[in-house]
Design a protein around this motif. Structure first.
Motif, PDB file in Angstrom:
ATOM      1  N   GLU A 156       1.062  -0.970  -0.091  1.00 18.28           N
ATOM      2  CA  GLU A 156       0.126  -0.117  -0.252  1.00 18.28           C
ATOM      3  C   GLU A 156       1.026   1.353  -0.330  1.00 18.28           C
ATOM      4  O   GLU A 156       1.774   2.152   0.722  1.00 18.28           O
ATOM      5  CB  GLU A 156      -0.795   0.016   1.000  1.00 18.28           C
ATOM      6  CG  GLU A 156      -1.654  -1.535   1.164  1.00 18.28           C
ATOM      7  CD  GLU A 156      -2.653  -1.184   2.710  1.00 18.28           C
ATOM      8  OE1 GLU A 156      -2.949   0.009   3.038  1.00 18.28           O
ATOM      9  OE2 GLU A 156      -3.660  -1.737   2.426  1.00 18.28           O
ATOM     10  N   GLU A 157       0.320   2.153  -0.664  1.00 13.22           N
ATOM     11  CA  GLU A 157       1.391   3.461  -0.869  1.00 13.22           C
ATOM     12  C   GLU A 157       0.883   4.102   0.156  1.00 13.22           C
ATOM     13  O   GLU A 157      -0.044   4.701   0.791  1.00 13.22           O
ATOM     14  CB  GLU A 157       1.107   4.604  -2.245  1.00 13.22           C
ATOM     15  CG  GLU A 157       1.451   3.445  -3.693  1.00 13.22           C
ATOM     16  CD  GLU A 157       2.765   4.210  -3.676  1.00 13.22           C
ATOM     17  OE1 GLU A 157       3.421   4.221  -3.179  1.00 13.22           O
ATOM     18  OE2 GLU A 157       3.494   2.406  -4.634  1.00 13.22           O
ATOM     19  N   GLU A 158       1.896   4.564   0.694  1.00 11.38           N
ATOM     20  CA  GLU A 158       1.957   5.228   2.512  1.00 11.38           C
ATOM     21  C   GLU A 158       2.341   6.570   1.821  1.00 11.38           C
ATOM     22  O   GLU A 158       2.969   6.568   1.355  1.00 11.38           O
ATOM     23  CB  GLU A 158       3.224   4.622   3.585  1.00 11.38           C
ATOM     24  CG  GLU A 158       2.851   5.247   4.393  1.00 11.38           C
ATOM     25  CD  GLU A 158       3.856   5.299   5.878  1.00 11.38           C
ATOM     26  OE1 GLU A 158       4.470   5.266   6.959  1.00 11.38           O
ATOM     27  OE2 GLU A 158       5.665   4.196   5.227  1.00 11.38           O
ATOM     28  N   HIS A 159       1.248   7.211   3.198  1.00  7.56           N
ATOM     29  CA  HIS A 159       1.356   8.828   2.402  1.00  7.56           C
ATOM     30  C   HIS A 159       2.824   9.561   2.899  1.00  7.56           C
ATOM     31  O   HIS A 159       3.147   9.312   4.441  1.00  7.56           O
ATOM     32  CB  HIS A 159       0.359  10.048   2.989  1.00  7.56           C
ATOM     33  CG  HIS A 159      -0.230  10.894   2.853  1.00  7.56           C
ATOM     34  ND1 HIS A 159      -0.753  11.674   1.620  1.00  7.56           N
ATOM     35  CD2 HIS A 159      -0.132  12.223   3.454  1.00  7.56           C
ATOM     36  CE1 HIS A 159      -0.663  12.480   1.962  1.00  7.56           C
ATOM     37  NE2 HIS A 159      -0.238  13.255   2.565  1.00  7.56           N
ATOM     38  N   PRO A 160       3.434  10.140   2.329  1.00  2.36           N
ATOM     39  CA  PRO A 160       4.634  10.351   2.808  1.00  2.36           C
ATOM     40  C   PRO A 160       4.580  11.922   3.584  1.00  2.36           C
ATOM     41  O   PRO A 160       3.402  12.113   3.959  1.00  2.36           O
ATOM     42  CB  PRO A 160       5.304  11.904   1.787  1.00  2.36           C
ATOM     43  CG  PRO A 160       4.096  11.769   0.455  1.00  2.36           C
ATOM     44  CD  PRO A 160       3.450  10.490   0.949  1.00  2.36           C
ATOM     45  N   SER A 161       5.529  11.292   5.213  1.00  2.00           N
ATOM     46  CA  SER A 161       5.597  12.881   6.264  1.00  2.00           C
ATOM     47  C   SER A 161       6.692  12.585   6.921  1.00  2.00           C
ATOM     48  O   SER A 161       7.423  11.871   6.258  1.00  2.00           O
ATOM     49  CB  SER A 161       4.402  11.916   7.305  1.00  2.00           C
ATOM     50  OG  SER A 161       4.862  10.146   7.388  1.00  2.00           O
ATOM     51  N   HIS A 454       6.570  12.757  -9.215  1.00  2.00           N
ATOM     52  CA  HIS A 454       6.716  13.918  -9.077  1.00  2.00           C
ATOM     53  C   HIS A 454       7.907  14.691  -9.736  1.00  2.00           C
ATOM     54  O   HIS A 454       8.769  14.927  -8.921  1.00  2.00           O
ATOM     55  CB  HIS A 454       6.006  14.303  -7.693  1.00  2.00           C
ATOM     56  CG  HIS A 454       4.854  13.391  -7.488  1.00  2.00           C
ATOM     57  ND1 HIS A 454       3.478  13.215  -8.437  1.00  2.00           N
ATOM     58  CD2 HIS A 454       5.346  12.303  -6.560  1.00  2.00           C
ATOM     59  CE1 HIS A 454       3.308  12.431  -7.796  1.00  2.00           C
ATOM     60  NE2 HIS A 454       3.893  11.793  -6.417  1.00  2.00           N
ATOM     61  N   SER A 459       7.262  16.038  -2.933  1.00  2.00           N
ATOM     62  CA  SER A 459       6.294  14.578  -2.844  1.00  2.00           C
ATOM     63  C   SER A 459       5.560  15.217  -1.039  1.00  2.00           C
ATOM     64  O   SER A 459       4.955  14.895  -0.388  1.00  2.00           O
ATOM     65  CB  SER A 459       7.424  13.557  -2.973  1.00  2.00           C
ATOM     66  OG  SER A 459       7.541  12.971  -4.291  1.00  2.00           O
ATOM     67  N   LEU A 460       6.624  16.222  -0.535  1.00  2.00           N
ATOM     68  CA  LEU A 460       6.301  16.671   0.750  1.00  2.00           C
ATOM     69  C   LEU A 460       7.167  17.779   0.753  1.00  2.00           C
ATOM     70  O   LEU A 460       8.452  18.138   0.410  1.00  2.00           O
ATOM     71  CB  LEU A 460       6.468  15.114   1.904  1.00  2.00           C
ATOM     72  CG  LEU A 460       6.471  15.897   3.697  1.00  2.00           C
ATOM     73  CD1 LEU A 460       5.142  15.610   3.108  1.00  2.00           C
ATOM     74  CD2 LEU A 460       7.217  14.918   4.332  1.00  2.00           C
ATOM     75  N   SER A 496       9.048   9.223   6.951  1.00  3.69           N
ATOM     76  CA  SER A 496       8.096   8.305   7.088  1.00  3.69           C
ATOM     77  C   SER A 496       9.146   7.264   5.807  1.00  3.69           C
ATOM     78  O   SER A 496      10.134   7.785   5.225  1.00  3.69           O
ATOM     79  CB  SER A 496       6.892   8.568   5.622  1.00  3.69           C
ATOM     80  OG  SER A 496       7.322   8.897   4.810  1.00  3.69           O
TER      81      SER A 496
END
Length: 594
Positions: A156-161, A454, A459-460, A496
């Motif tokens: 699962e693609e983890e949301h960058p943080s 991207h 990305s973040l 992350s």
């Protein structure tokens, strides 16, 4: 040998046993009521009880729904003071008559024990047990992957943080800039921070010159205080000898520390043989002794040093791109990059926005300036090579970060970020992911870019501080990022796992992306040259026509103001004079219709 035995018995096996039996309830005490005691009580009806505040459940003084308003709100908690203390370890297990430090006595005692029958039986018994478990471990590999090749990575693609886990603050009252960070080579357990004020003619009194080494486990007090004679602009650990640190000072001197001896400099270069301007770049060179280093400054010189003899530089290079070797035509070096994978080449970023690729093995000083890249409008604050692809390097300056390749000499960058509204101050590659890099901006934002996914947006983007961020460095594992601010604070951010874990085929995909962009840039470069040749031929065929300077100036002025109005409309700002122009245009349309 002292041998002790422990005897263990259950409580039920000794003493008087407990006997349990069933019997009826029995009244032991009966106190009847005393009517005379009722005279001492006064009945109250109805009962009215007012409560203005609830009980204080914490040592907190402040205004709120449970506590009365207090003019001085504070939390009465004490800061935990953490201290590291050593333990005196004494070797045990030996009898009193045997000195563990005497090798002859210990050897003789071992031989005596080995001749005992108990020792032989114990070793035989334990040997058979160990052999059984070794055979069992070698028979079955419990960690074997049976379907490693056929397994699909459907994660699962983890949301960058990213989150801030620690902050180091300059302990001095007069705050200075955090100009450079350097992680300790031993598992990144500490970080060296260079503190210096780079403001022009900063004449604040009682300004401290110290820089600090911070331990990640003790964020309140520095582990080591470095005391140079001039503020340090850059600090670098020696990857070969962890105790050696190299520093470039604001007055142009090169300083060398041995941290085992304390915070005072072990040796420094003489002023007359040092740089004339602040040292913005310094790095260690790979050598057998691990004592050679390189420094660059805005005075236009690159100097080679050996810390065993800092009385004068061992070699000198003048950054004159005209290859005349004249100091008055030299470009000022404001950033420097050297990697061990390319031991003869290094990159220099200049104040004039030009990146110079130098080769140390060239015979003459002009030949050492190999390639020149016209990169940015302003100063090139940082230039750094990709840890996976050394021919690809990254630069930051003005409002963009750009990626270059040494395979294309006289061309523009192969990739670049968008233009930001704030200045970009520093950049560094991720040491574990080849397409990820980190940039910091003057508005206090950390951008994390992953060009494999991207390229137009980061990305973040994390707002780290309200102050400008001036420096950024990543740990070797890529999990923790250090950001230094203009007010001397160093924030550590933990990102992350998706941004610091190398995925399958990611290195191959990144290499393909860089090669594709290099081919595209090469094709565009050839087409641009063809267009220039056709334009030159057309100009030669046509008679010369003199341009009117007034018309050229008027056209340039119109283009300039039109670009400003378009930018204002894009940002949603009111354009002055736009309503009047629209009214005039409407009147002209009405007149034409009539």
């Amino acid at each position: 040998m002292e041998i002790k035995y422990e005897y263990v018995r259950k409580r039920s096996e000794f003493g008087r046993p407990c006997s349990f039996s069933d019997f009826l309830a029995e009244v032991t005490v009966d106190i009847p009521p005393d009517p005379s005691l009722a005279e001492d009580f006064i009945p109250q009806d109805p009962v009215d009880f007012a409560v203005q505040e609830g009980p204080v459940m914490a040592l907190h003084e402040g205004s709120g729904p449970v506590t009365p308003p207090c003019p001085h709100a504070q939390v009465n908690t004490e800061r935990v003071q953490v201290a590291i203390r050593g333990v005196n370890h004494v070797e045990g297990g030996w009898p009193k008559h045997v000195d563990p430090k005497n090798s002859e006595l210990t050897t003789r005692y071992r031989e005596e024990v080995e001749r005992e029958e108990v020792y032989t039986k114990t070793v035989q018994r334990l040997g058979s047990l160990v052999e059984h478990y070794i055979r069992q471990n070698n028979t079955i590999d419990i960690y074997e992957e049976y379907f490693e090749e056929e397994e699909d990575e459907e994660e699962e693609e983890e949301h960058p943080s990213a989150k801030i886990i620690n902050v180091f603050r300059d302990p001095n009252k007069i705050r200075r800039m955090c100009t450079h960070l350097s992680w300790h080579p031993d598992a990144n357990r500490a970080v060296a921070v260079a503190y210096c004020s780079l403001d022009f003619q900063d004449s604040r009194k009682d300004m401290n010159f110290d820089s600090y080494v911070w331990d990640l486990g003790k964020p309140y007090t520095p582990e080591l205080t470095l005391k140079p004679s001039s503020p340090v602009v850059i600090l670098e650990y020696n990857s070969k000898d962890w105790y050696h640190m190299l520093g470039g000072c604001y007055n142009g001197q090169i300083v060398y520390w041995d941290t085992r001896k304390g915070g005072l400099p072990t040796e420094m270069t003489p002023v007359e043989f040092s740089h004339r301007d602040p040292v913005y770049g310094a790095c260690w060179l790979p050598s057998r002794t691990g004592t050679e280093c390189l420094s660059g400054s805005t005075d236009g010189q690159i100097l080679w040093w050996d810390i065993r003899k800092l009385s004068q530089p061992s070699e000198r290079l003048i950054l004159d791109i005209t290859r005349e070797d004249q100091l008055k035509k030299a470009l000022g070096a404001i950033s420097l990059d050297f990697v061990a994978t390319m031991p003869t080449k290094f990159l220099v970023g200049t104040e004039q926005g030009i990146i110079i690729s130098c080769n140390r093995d060239a015979k003459t000083p002009p030949e050492k300036i190999a390639n020149i890249f016209s990169s940015h409008i302003g100063a090139v604050y940082t230039v750094t090579r990709n840890p996976f692809f050394p021919k690809v390097f990254l630069s930051v300056g003005d409002w963009t970060a750009r990626i270059w390749t040494e395979e294309l000499m006289d061309s523009s960058s192969i990739m670049e970020t968008k233009n930001h509204t704030a200045y970009l101050m520093d950049v560094c590659w991720s040491p574990v992911k080849p397409a990820v890099f980190f940039t910091v901006r003057s508005d206090g934002v950390l951008d994390i870019w992953d060009f494999l996914f991207h390229q137009k947006e980061p990305s973040l983007a994390v707002k780290v501080s309200n102050d400008p961020l001036l420096s950024v460095r990543s740990q070797d594992n890529g999990q923790i990022i250090g950001c230094g601010t203009k007010m001397g604070n160093v924030s550590l951010l933990k990102i992350s796992p998706g941004l610091c874990t190398l995925r399958k085929n990611e290195k191959t995909l990144t290499s393909t992306m860089f090669e594709r962009e290099a081919r595209r840039e090469k094709v565009l470069q050839e087409k641009h040259r063809e267009r220039q040749l056709r334009e030159q031929e057309r100009l030669r065929a046509q008679p010369e026509e003199k341009e009117n300077p007034q018309e050229v100036f008027k056209q340039a002025q119109e283009d300039f103001f039109s670009n400003i109005k378009e930018e204002q409309r894009r940002r949603g700002m009111e354009v002055p004079g736009e309503d009047e122009e629209s009214k005039e245009a409407a009147l002209l349309e009405n007149q034409e219709e009539e």
